[in-house]
Scaffold this active site. Sequence first.
Site, short mmCIF file in Angstrom:
data_model
loop_
_atom_site.label_atom_id
_atom_site.label_comp_id
_atom_site.label_asym_id
_atom_site.label_seq_id
_atom_site.Cartn_x
_atom_site.Cartn_y
_atom_site.Cartn_z
N THR A 76 0.83 -1.21 0.00
CA THR A 76 0.00 0.00 0.00
C THR A 76 0.86 1.25 0.00
OG1 THR A 76 -1.75 -1.18 1.18
CG2 THR A 76 -1.80 1.21 1.29
N ASN A 154 -5.94 -9.17 -7.74
CA ASN A 154 -5.90 -9.98 -6.52
C ASN A 154 -7.12 -10.89 -6.36
OD1 ASN A 154 -6.60 -7.07 -6.27
ND2 ASN A 154 -7.54 -7.74 -4.36
N SER A 202 4.99 -6.46 -2.32
CA SER A 202 4.75 -6.59 -0.88
C SER A 202 5.29 -7.92 -0.38
CB SER A 202 3.25 -6.52 -0.63
OG SER A 202 2.97 -6.82 0.72
N GLY A 203 6.01 -7.87 0.75
CA GLY A 203 6.65 -9.08 1.27
C GLY A 203 5.69 -10.20 1.64
N CYS A 328 -20.55 -8.85 3.72
CA CYS A 328 -21.83 -8.62 4.36
C CYS A 328 -21.61 -7.74 5.57
CB CYS A 328 -22.46 -9.94 4.77
SG CYS A 328 -24.10 -9.72 5.45
N1 PLP Z 1 -2.16 -4.41 -4.19
C1 PLP Z 1 -2.70 -5.63 -4.36
C2 PLP Z 1 -3.02 -6.11 -5.72
C3 PLP Z 1 -2.96 -6.43 -3.24
O1 PLP Z 1 -3.51 -7.63 -3.41
C4 PLP Z 1 -2.64 -5.93 -1.96
C5 PLP Z 1 -2.95 -6.73 -0.74
O2 PLP Z 1 -3.89 -7.50 -0.74
C6 PLP Z 1 -2.05 -4.67 -1.85
C7 PLP Z 1 -1.83 -3.93 -2.99
C8 PLP Z 1 -1.66 -4.09 -0.51
O3 PLP Z 1 -0.51 -4.72 -0.03
P1 PLP Z 1 -0.13 -4.60 1.54
O4 PLP Z 1 -1.05 -5.52 2.26
O5 PLP Z 1 1.30 -5.03 1.62
O6 PLP Z 1 -0.31 -3.19 1.91
#
Ligand code: PLP
Length: 410
Positions: A76, A154, A202-203, A328
């Site tokens: 993020t 995702n 992201s790790g 929900c």
């Molecule tokens: N972008 C995508 C496509 C994601 O799937 C996610 C997390 O689910 C993120 C960004 C955010 O990553 P983080 O949880 O490391 O902030």
Amino acid sequence: MDQQIKPLYFDNNATTRVAPEVLEEMLPVLSDLYGNPSSMHRFGGQVGRLLARARERVAAGLGCSPEEIVFTSCGTESDNTALHSAVAANPGKKHLVTTRVEHPAVLNVAQHLEKRGHDVTWLGVDAQGLLDLDELRRSLRDDTALVSVMFANNETGTVYPLADIADICRERGVLLHTDAVQAVGKLPLDLSALGVDYLALSGHKLHAPKGVGALYVRRGAPFRPFVLGGHQERGRRAGTENVASIVALGRAVELAAANIDEENTRVRALRDRLERGLLESIPDARLNGHPDRRLPNTTNISFKYVEGEAILLLMDELGICASSGSACTSGSLEPSHVLRALGVPFTFAHGSIRFSLSRYNTGAEVDTVLREMPGIIARLRAMSPFREGADAPDGGACACSCSAPGKGGR
Ligand code: PLP
């Protein structure tokens, strides 16, 4: 305290277990090697060298140079940094292009910028989640500061043609960011050939811990720091580095590169077997997203007439972990923005389940899911207010098994 249960874990797009090899490398940094990597003394210098090695490993795994990697706290933050940086570096350019299926880490930033006077073009997708590249080309303007298109979705796993998108952006001299949080570790990636300007990862999506990420910034691409303070990360991201997690990320990227073939063969085969088995054994089930242009580990399946959260609850009783495509909350049964963008029909959208695998899943686990799911869906359908022939719910109970009042009729 809750008794520890060993889950049947099919929720790897949400997060992954830390690989034992990764944990082993980060532990000394959490105990003996606690120096500050910026310190002048040798004790800190030792830690600084671990940081440098992690940067080299991440760069090697992505096909870029170490100076192009900025460590952050998560995916993020990497996404936020890329968008804010492009905007701050181009004050005269007020236009952004992104898609309707981005993760909130991009979506909400673009919405925020829109509220603050930026003009955002929101690209839609077709029924399989694909973009129209001509529409993307037409959307570019002289005042476009940035295009941001995710590498892989995702929820559905749909993969976007970033190399083609990069060509289009380069022709018009427009900067390109990609949220590759779900792609890194699952797809081979070579930044030296890809042509993007920024890339977020992201790790915790690739078997490193939560709370660490990275942003690739192409050499020469404009950059403005998002987190201000000290001079860490060559002035590009302030704050004492989370060295243990960065060391973990370096090892995780290295391991991912070593396992990429397995991801695309064994994990893909397990995913395909799971998907085929569910679609064949359960009537009124359909796949969401593109059947082929997809991450090897992800399948998103909708079960007509049932509510995703109710399915998850019954799965959870058996220790099976997955995610649903609707939430929900407060009595609202909104399907996710991704399924809505694909135009998945109402009676299907609410019953969508995302299964996401990793190299730690086994054939026996897939067998268990295949054995249990038909019964779960049949049980819920027997009491579904949405099932064929049943009256449409109208202000009665929510269609999932929570106690919220339903909105009905949507
Ligand atoms: N972008 C995508 C496509 C994601 O799937 C996610 C997390 O689910 C993120 C960004 C955010 O990553 P983080 O949880 O490391 O902030």
